[in-house]
Design an enzyme around this catalytic site. Sequence first.
Site, PDB file in Angstrom:
ATOM      1  N   TYR A 133     -18.789  25.479  89.335  1.00 25.87           N
ATOM      2  CA  TYR A 133     -17.824  25.108  88.300  1.00 25.87           C
ATOM      3  C   TYR A 133     -16.476  24.835  88.951  1.00 25.87           C
ATOM      4  O   TYR A 133     -16.417  24.282  90.036  1.00 25.87           O
ATOM      5  CB  TYR A 133     -17.765  26.194  87.212  1.00 25.87           C
ATOM      6  CG  TYR A 133     -17.339  25.630  85.884  1.00 25.87           C
ATOM      7  CD1 TYR A 133     -18.090  24.644  85.255  1.00 25.87           C
ATOM      8  CD2 TYR A 133     -16.181  26.060  85.267  1.00 25.87           C
ATOM      9  CE1 TYR A 133     -17.695  24.096  84.042  1.00 25.87           C
ATOM     10  CE2 TYR A 133     -15.777  25.529  84.050  1.00 25.87           C
ATOM     11  CZ  TYR A 133     -16.542  24.542  83.449  1.00 25.87           C
ATOM     12  OH  TYR A 133     -16.144  23.998  82.258  1.00 25.87           O
ATOM     13  N   LYS A 204     -21.039  24.567  82.847  1.00 26.90           N
ATOM     14  CA  LYS A 204     -20.728  25.664  81.930  1.00 26.90           C
ATOM     15  C   LYS A 204     -21.997  26.390  81.494  1.00 26.90           C
ATOM     16  O   LYS A 204     -22.032  27.632  81.443  1.00 26.90           O
ATOM     17  CB  LYS A 204     -19.972  25.104  80.714  1.00 26.90           C
ATOM     18  CG  LYS A 204     -19.505  26.138  79.699  1.00 26.90           C
ATOM     19  CD  LYS A 204     -18.564  27.157  80.317  1.00 26.90           C
ATOM     20  CE  LYS A 204     -17.254  26.580  80.771  1.00 26.90           C
ATOM     21  NZ  LYS A 204     -16.297  26.281  79.713  1.00 26.90           N
TER      22      LYS A 204
END
Length: 445
Positions: A133, A204
């Site tokens: 991420y 995510k």
Amino acid sequence: MAGRSGEEADAAMAGVATGGVEDAYGEDRATEDQPVTPWAVCIASGHSLLRDPRHNKGLSFTEKERDAHYLRGLLPPAILPQELQEKRLLQNVRQLEVPLQRYMFLMDLQERNERLFYKLMIDNVEELLPVVYTPTVGEACQKYGSIFRRSQGLYISLKDKGRVLEVLRNWPEKSIQVIVVTDGERILGLGDLGCQGMGIPVGKLALYTALGGVRPSACLPITIDVGTNNEELLNDEFYIGLRQRRATGQEYTELLDEFMVAVKQNYGQKVLVQFEDFANHNAFALLDKYKATHLVFNDDIQGTAAVVLAGLMAGLKFAGGTLADHTFLFFGAGEAGTGIAELVALEISMQSKTSQEEAHKNIWLVDSKGLIVSSRKDSIQPFKKLYAHEHEPVKDLLSAIKDIKPTALIGSAGVGQSFTKEVIEAMSSITETNHPCAIQPNIEI
């Protein structure tokens, strides 16, 4: 079913009917004594099994499993436990010095051996989370067209208008619990990346599994492609999205409406739809529009707010008093800043038994043009107007601190090095008894 006896076929189909053993994700898996893949509707094929990322175990398949699933000869003879494979992969990742190369390595692993990918992530969260991420995913989105290998989610574009439900039904998983959707207009702090924003929902949801234990098969990343205003992408020969300017108004609204109706129709009332990295003018409107009819959530507005509010309430142990006793100044008035401010106001109103309008009076916001005051009401976005108080215009953060004298300073602007020495000294000089504090949350959690 070719190549197997009638007895084997009957046993296989019986296995399909009765199911196998539940795995860690709550799904059926094959056993060593059962020559069938019970999560499928057909007899296990060695070649296809090795290309199924969810159930492929690579060199971890035992001798019995290799015979049961017709894998003999399709793998080297060595049998390596998952822990040893993890050790080897971690060594390989660490040898890659370029963050984007590490990202691509891990995405390739996720696409061929999902269990090993999550094992690696769970055991090495601090090291690998910044790769999967932020910040690395930002560069990955910018270059998504160049590094694209295999689709990891659903793409719904303006071309699919009138057929969105049909597109959703093309996704192989039917028991979806969480959808993370973006339209790519405001990816991190990078702006409009259009269709290439898919890296955000994918990343995510990988964290939701690795850190939250959500079944991968229950997660669905979606990109709504309505075009992009990014000229660089529109002129990029490798761009993977629609080559047109971003749709707005009725055309945009109708596609989103169709999508939200189709989601509920296909996955039921309880599916969570998380809006991710929508631009401010759409993010607040979508959340407000669908909160009464769908289970919706905006991480940028609500998720960050919950974390910061928790930090503020913990800080009261040192600062003393209640939230209502303090004055809050926000540096940043976008989705994160106003989302935090609204949740703080809600908590103040609940604690003090007053209205949220009354709670707003102790909350001030600074955006790119300075302090938000009543004289700016005609030129600011609707979600900022709640915090446009009577005050003379103030152009910068330091001057706002000296005028407002806040006891809590919260940064959510994504502008680095804004809390300078002078800013901290100004906060500290307000009053020693109030113990002023400054919070700079990572707004892309």
